[in-house]
Design an enzyme around this catalytic site. Sequence first.
Site, short mmCIF file in Angstrom:
data_model
loop_
_atom_site.label_atom_id
_atom_site.label_comp_id
_atom_site.label_asym_id
_atom_site.label_seq_id
_atom_site.Cartn_x
_atom_site.Cartn_y
_atom_site.Cartn_z
N ILE A 164 -17.99 5.61 -16.72
CA ILE A 164 -18.71 4.79 -15.73
C ILE A 164 -20.20 4.73 -16.07
CG2 ILE A 164 -19.40 4.65 -13.30
CD1 ILE A 164 -16.58 5.71 -12.57
N ARG A 244 -20.80 11.32 -5.84
CA ARG A 244 -20.34 12.05 -4.66
C ARG A 244 -21.56 12.50 -3.87
NH1 ARG A 244 -16.24 9.94 -5.38
NH2 ARG A 244 -14.16 10.82 -5.63
N ASP A 268 -24.11 5.02 -2.01
CA ASP A 268 -22.74 4.55 -1.77
C ASP A 268 -21.90 5.68 -1.19
OD1 ASP A 268 -20.51 2.51 -2.41
OD2 ASP A 268 -19.77 4.31 -3.40
N GLU A 273 -18.92 12.45 4.33
CA GLU A 273 -18.56 11.10 4.78
C GLU A 273 -17.16 11.09 5.41
OE1 GLU A 273 -19.00 9.29 0.82
OE2 GLU A 273 -16.84 9.04 0.74
N HIS A 291 -19.18 3.79 0.69
CA HIS A 291 -18.29 4.20 -0.42
C HIS A 291 -17.38 3.05 -0.87
CE1 HIS A 291 -16.14 7.91 -2.33
NE2 HIS A 291 -16.08 6.87 -3.13
N ILE A 292 -18.02 2.00 -1.38
CA ILE A 292 -17.26 0.80 -1.77
C ILE A 292 -17.19 0.62 -3.29
CG2 ILE A 292 -17.71 -0.46 0.38
CD1 ILE A 292 -19.86 -2.07 -1.28
N GLY A 293 -17.52 1.67 -4.05
CA GLY A 293 -17.59 1.53 -5.51
C GLY A 293 -16.35 0.88 -6.12
C1 DGY Z 1 -12.98 7.44 -6.83
O1 DGY Z 1 -11.96 6.84 -7.18
O2 DGY Z 1 -13.13 8.65 -6.98
C2 DGY Z 1 -14.09 6.66 -6.24
O3 DGY Z 1 -14.97 7.47 -5.54
C3 DGY Z 1 -13.61 5.55 -5.37
O4 DGY Z 1 -14.70 4.66 -5.13
#
Ligand code: DGY
Length: 325
Positions: A164, A244, A268, A273, A291-293
Site C-alpha cells: 500500500i 490503524r 481515516d 473506533e 475508515h473507508i480505505g
Molecule cells: C483492512 O482491510 O485492514 C482495512 O483497514 C480496511 O479498510
Amino acid sequence: MSAEAKFRVFVATRFLAEVEAAFDDAFDATFATDEAAPLDELARLVSSGARFDVVLFSLNVRMGAEEIAALPEDVVALATYSVGTDHIDFEAAAARSLAVFNTPRVLADSVAEDAIFLMLAGARRATESIDLIRERRWADWTPKQLVGVQLSGRTLGILGMGDIGQRIATRAQALGMHIAYHNRRPVEEGDGRGFGFRETPEALVADSDVLMIACPSTPETRGSVNAALLAHARADLIVVNIARGDIVEDDDLIAALESGRIRGAALDVFAGEPEVDERYFALPNVFMVPHIGSSTIEARLGMGRILVEGLTAWRAGEAPANRAA
Ligand code: DGY
C-alpha cells in the site's frame, strides 16, 4: 464442486449481496443473523449439531485468545475480510493449529486512493472549506480565504513501505511530490524508483511535509506516532493515517494540532473506533472519514474473491499467497 467438497463456513460478518452470493456458491455457507454477537450464535448452532470448518469475518469481530479458545473443535481456518490482522491473536490461532487467510493486494489501490484523498483534504483545508459553504457562511471570495498548501515539490514521508505504501508513493509522485520512507528494510530498487530510505522514523518526520502512516499495527508500531516523534516535525507537517488508529497517541497528536505545532491531520482510522476522541471534532485543521480505505466496489468484490480463491486452493492442497499464518 459437490456439496461434500465444500468447506462448511460460518460467515460471522455480513457483506454486500454479491460477495455473499460468491461465498454461498463456493462454500457450504451459514450467514450470521445475530450481527451483534455472531460468535454466540456460532456456539448455539454448534450446540444444536451444526459443524463448521472455517469462520469468516471482518474487522468487527475480534478473534482474541478467548474467542479462539471457544471456537468449535472442527474449525481449521480463520478467514478475515481485511488486509489488517491486528484483531486476530496469532499465537492463539497457532496453538489451535488454525490457518489464517486475509485479503492483501486486492484493496491496495482503493486504500492508496483514499490516502491521496486525505492528503489533498489536509493540504486544502477541506474541513473548513466544507463547513464554510455548507453552513452558508461564505460571504465573498477573497485572496486571503482558506489558503492551503500545494503538494507539488513537497516531501511525502511514508511510514511503512509495503504494497500500500508503494502504491501511495507512485500516486504522490504523479502529483510532483518527493518520496521519503521508513520501513524495517529498504524497498528493493527503491532508490531507482525515487524512494528515499530513512533509517529512523525520526529522520523521516524531520524530512517530511506530509507524514503518511501506512504500517500495520504491531507491538512495535502501536503508540509510535507520539510527542517524541512529533518533536522532530516541521511546523507545516500534515499527518495522515490510513493504517490503524492505535499507531497514534491521540493526546500527543491533539496537543500538536491544538498548539499549531503542526499544520493539520487527515484521519481515516481511530483508536477505539467507531468511537472517536471528541477533541478531534473541535479542530478545524482535522479532516476525518470513517475508515473507508477499502470501501470501493472494486475492493469489496476483490476481497470476497481472494478469500474464495484462497480457501478453495487450500482445500485442494495448494499454498495460496493470501495465507497469513
Ligand atoms: C483492512 O482491510 O485492514 C482495512 O483497514 C480496511 O479498510
